[in-house]
Write a protein that holds these residues in place. Structure first.
Motif, PDB file in Angstrom:
ATOM      1  N   VAL A  29      33.727 -40.683  19.400  1.00 14.22           N
ATOM      2  CA  VAL A  29      34.913 -40.645  20.251  1.00 14.22           C
ATOM      3  C   VAL A  29      35.170 -41.957  21.000  1.00 14.22           C
ATOM      4  N   LEU A  30      34.159 -42.517  21.640  1.00 15.70           N
ATOM      5  CA  LEU A  30      34.423 -43.691  22.470  1.00 15.70           C
ATOM      6  C   LEU A  30      35.001 -44.869  21.694  1.00 15.70           C
ATOM      7  N   PRO A  31      34.401 -45.284  20.544  1.00 18.22           N
ATOM      8  CA  PRO A  31      34.992 -46.410  19.817  1.00 18.22           C
ATOM      9  C   PRO A  31      36.378 -46.102  19.231  1.00 18.22           C
ATOM     10  N   ALA A  32      36.673 -44.832  19.014  1.00 12.40           N
ATOM     11  CA  ALA A  32      37.982 -44.461  18.479  1.00 12.40           C
ATOM     12  C   ALA A  32      39.093 -44.679  19.501  1.00 12.40           C
ATOM     13  N   PHE A  33      38.770 -44.578  20.778  1.00 11.28           N
ATOM     14  CA  PHE A  33      39.773 -44.721  21.827  1.00 11.28           C
ATOM     15  C   PHE A  33      39.700 -46.054  22.577  1.00 11.28           C
ATOM     16  N   PHE A  34      38.493 -46.602  22.720  1.00 13.60           N
ATOM     17  CA  PHE A  34      38.321 -47.768  23.584  1.00 13.60           C
ATOM     18  C   PHE A  34      37.672 -48.918  22.813  1.00 13.60           C
ATOM     19  N   SER A  35      38.245 -50.109  22.963  1.00 15.02           N
ATOM     20  CA  SER A  35      37.655 -51.277  22.299  1.00 15.02           C
ATOM     21  C   SER A  35      36.598 -51.937  23.176  1.00 15.02           C
ATOM     22  N   GLN A  36      36.719 -51.792  24.484  1.00 16.49           N
ATOM     23  CA  GLN A  36      35.733 -52.366  25.403  1.00 16.49           C
ATOM     24  C   GLN A  36      35.602 -51.476  26.632  1.00 16.49           C
ATOM     25  N   LEU A  37      34.382 -51.403  27.150  1.00 18.43           N
ATOM     26  CA  LEU A  37      34.091 -50.675  28.373  1.00 18.43           C
ATOM     27  C   LEU A  37      33.238 -51.577  29.251  1.00 18.43           C
ATOM     28  N   MET A  38      33.319 -51.371  30.566  1.00 21.95           N
ATOM     29  CA  MET A  38      32.551 -52.244  31.455  1.00 21.95           C
ATOM     30  C   MET A  38      32.222 -51.531  32.760  1.00 21.95           C
ATOM     31  N   HIS A  39      31.153 -50.759  32.746  1.00 21.14           N
ATOM     32  CA  HIS A  39      30.709 -50.028  33.926  1.00 21.14           C
ATOM     33  C   HIS A  39      30.245 -50.961  35.048  1.00 21.14           C
ATOM     34  N   THR A  40      30.486 -50.513  36.252  1.00 28.65           N
ATOM     35  CA  THR A  40      29.829 -51.064  37.431  1.00 28.65           C
ATOM     36  C   THR A  40      29.235 -49.885  38.185  1.00 28.65           C
ATOM     37  N   HIS A  62      25.699 -34.975  35.060  1.00 25.85           N
ATOM     38  CA  HIS A  62      27.051 -34.465  35.305  1.00 25.85           C
ATOM     39  C   HIS A  62      27.883 -35.656  35.773  1.00 25.85           C
ATOM     40  N   GLU A  63      28.944 -35.944  35.030  1.00 32.93           N
ATOM     41  CA  GLU A  63      29.867 -37.009  35.406  1.00 32.93           C
ATOM     42  C   GLU A  63      30.983 -36.379  36.243  1.00 32.93           C
ATOM     43  N   GLN A  64      31.027 -36.727  37.526  1.00 32.58           N
ATOM     44  CA  GLN A  64      32.051 -36.219  38.431  1.00 32.58           C
ATOM     45  C   GLN A  64      33.141 -37.276  38.567  1.00 32.58           C
ATOM     46  N   VAL A  65      34.331 -36.965  38.110  1.00 31.69           N
ATOM     47  CA  VAL A  65      35.452 -37.901  38.189  1.00 31.69           C
ATOM     48  C   VAL A  65      36.136 -37.733  39.538  1.00 31.69           C
ATOM     49  N   ILE A  66      36.281 -38.835  40.272  1.00 29.14           N
ATOM     50  CA  ILE A  66      36.939 -38.831  41.571  1.00 29.14           C
ATOM     51  C   ILE A  66      38.375 -39.348  41.442  1.00 29.14           C
ATOM     52  N   TRP A  67      38.576 -40.365  40.628  1.00 37.69           N
ATOM     53  CA  TRP A  67      39.917 -40.920  40.445  1.00 37.69           C
ATOM     54  C   TRP A  67      40.082 -41.502  39.053  1.00 37.69           C
ATOM     55  N   ARG A  68      41.349 -41.639  38.655  1.00 37.07           N
ATOM     56  CA  ARG A  68      41.719 -42.213  37.344  1.00 37.07           C
ATOM     57  C   ARG A  68      42.927 -43.110  37.558  1.00 37.07           C
ATOM     58  N   ARG A  69      43.067 -44.085  36.676  1.00 38.06           N
ATOM     59  CA  ARG A  69      44.238 -44.955  36.717  1.00 38.06           C
ATOM     60  C   ARG A  69      44.677 -45.274  35.283  1.00 38.06           C
ATOM     61  N   ASN A  70      45.967 -45.189  35.020  1.00 40.24           N
ATOM     62  CA  ASN A  70      46.593 -45.522  33.739  1.00 40.24           C
ATOM     63  C   ASN A  70      46.172 -44.604  32.599  1.00 40.24           C
ATOM     64  N   ILE A  71      45.728 -43.417  32.917  1.00 45.51           N
ATOM     65  CA  ILE A  71      45.335 -42.480  31.855  1.00 45.51           C
ATOM     66  C   ILE A  71      46.429 -41.466  31.678  1.00 45.51           C
ATOM     67  N   ASP A 114      44.232 -49.235  23.139  1.00 47.27           N
ATOM     68  CA  ASP A 114      45.529 -49.505  22.520  1.00 47.27           C
ATOM     69  C   ASP A 114      46.608 -48.858  23.379  1.00 47.27           C
ATOM     70  N   ASP A 115      47.691 -49.599  23.641  1.00 45.44           N
ATOM     71  CA  ASP A 115      48.758 -49.045  24.473  1.00 45.44           C
ATOM     72  C   ASP A 115      49.824 -48.297  23.678  1.00 45.44           C
ATOM     73  N   GLY A 116      49.676 -48.230  22.347  1.00 43.80           N
ATOM     74  CA  GLY A 116      50.631 -47.532  21.509  1.00 43.80           C
ATOM     75  C   GLY A 116      51.853 -48.352  21.147  1.00 43.80           C
ATOM     76  N   ALA A 117      51.942 -49.582  21.650  1.00 47.16           N
ATOM     77  CA  ALA A 117      53.098 -50.448  21.380  1.00 47.16           C
ATOM     78  C   ALA A 117      52.644 -51.799  20.826  1.00 47.16           C
ATOM     79  N   GLY A 118      51.465 -51.815  20.222  1.00 45.91           N
ATOM     80  CA  GLY A 118      50.957 -53.053  19.636  1.00 45.91           C
ATOM     81  C   GLY A 118      50.145 -53.915  20.577  1.00 45.91           C
ATOM     82  N   GLY A 119      49.971 -53.480  21.809  1.00 44.49           N
ATOM     83  CA  GLY A 119      49.170 -54.225  22.781  1.00 44.49           C
ATOM     84  C   GLY A 119      47.992 -53.408  23.261  1.00 44.49           C
ATOM     85  N   GLN A 120      47.462 -53.815  24.387  1.00 45.39           N
ATOM     86  CA  GLN A 120      46.337 -53.097  24.973  1.00 45.39           C
ATOM     87  C   GLN A 120      46.610 -52.846  26.444  1.00 45.39           C
TER      88      GLN A 120
END
Length: 141
Positions: A63-74, A132-141, A100-106
């Motif tokens: 799943v992860l490589p299918a959706f995301f080309s790069q990840l960078m945890h802090t 357990h991964e607890q999500v507090i916030w999201r952006r651009n999803i 991928d942004d669906g319009a040829g970019g990222q």
């Protein structure tokens, strides 16, 4: 704090770092040094699955490589509550991901939250037996 507690805290922090580096670099076999074979992992708050580690590892690899080309945890603000050979560990995380942004970019999407681990001391060192991964916030999803 005695030397054993200092050593345990350093080793537990190393487990957290191995986890995020394995995910960010798509080094799935490195996760074997993070989780016990019977670990339970819950990613449902970010749209994922909740299963035992043997089912989660191939799911991540697909799943992860299918959706995301790069990840960078802090990671930050790591709290470790030691109880002998067990520990409850909570760490803040921020994870910007390029997709991928669906319009040829990222575009960059971001998730912030808390990783809650239950860790145990094994003959091979500290390992997570529950995440357990607890999500507090999201952006651009």
């Amino acid at each position: 704090m005695d030397l054993q507690e200092i050593s345990d805290r350093i080793e537990i922090n190393d487990v957290l770092i191995r986890y995020t580096r394995a995910i960010d670099t798509f080094a799935w076999d490195r996760l074997d040094t993070v989780f016990t074979p019977d670990a339970r992992i819950d990613y449902t708050e970010s749209g994922g699955i909740a299963e035992a580690y043997p089912q989660v590892k191939p799911w991540l690899a697909e799943v992860l490589p299918a959706f995301f080309s790069q990840l960078m945890h802090t990671l930050g603000q790591v709290e470790i509550e030691l109880r002998g050979d067990e520990a409850d560990v909570t760490a803040y995380f921020h994870n910007p991901m390029l997709m991928d942004d669906g319009a040829g970019g990222q575009k960059v999407v971001e998730i912030g939250g808390l990783y809650h681990h239950t860790m145990t001391r094994t003959p091979d060192g500290w390992r997570s037996r529950k995440l357990h991964e607890q999500v507090i916030w999201r952006r651009n999803i």
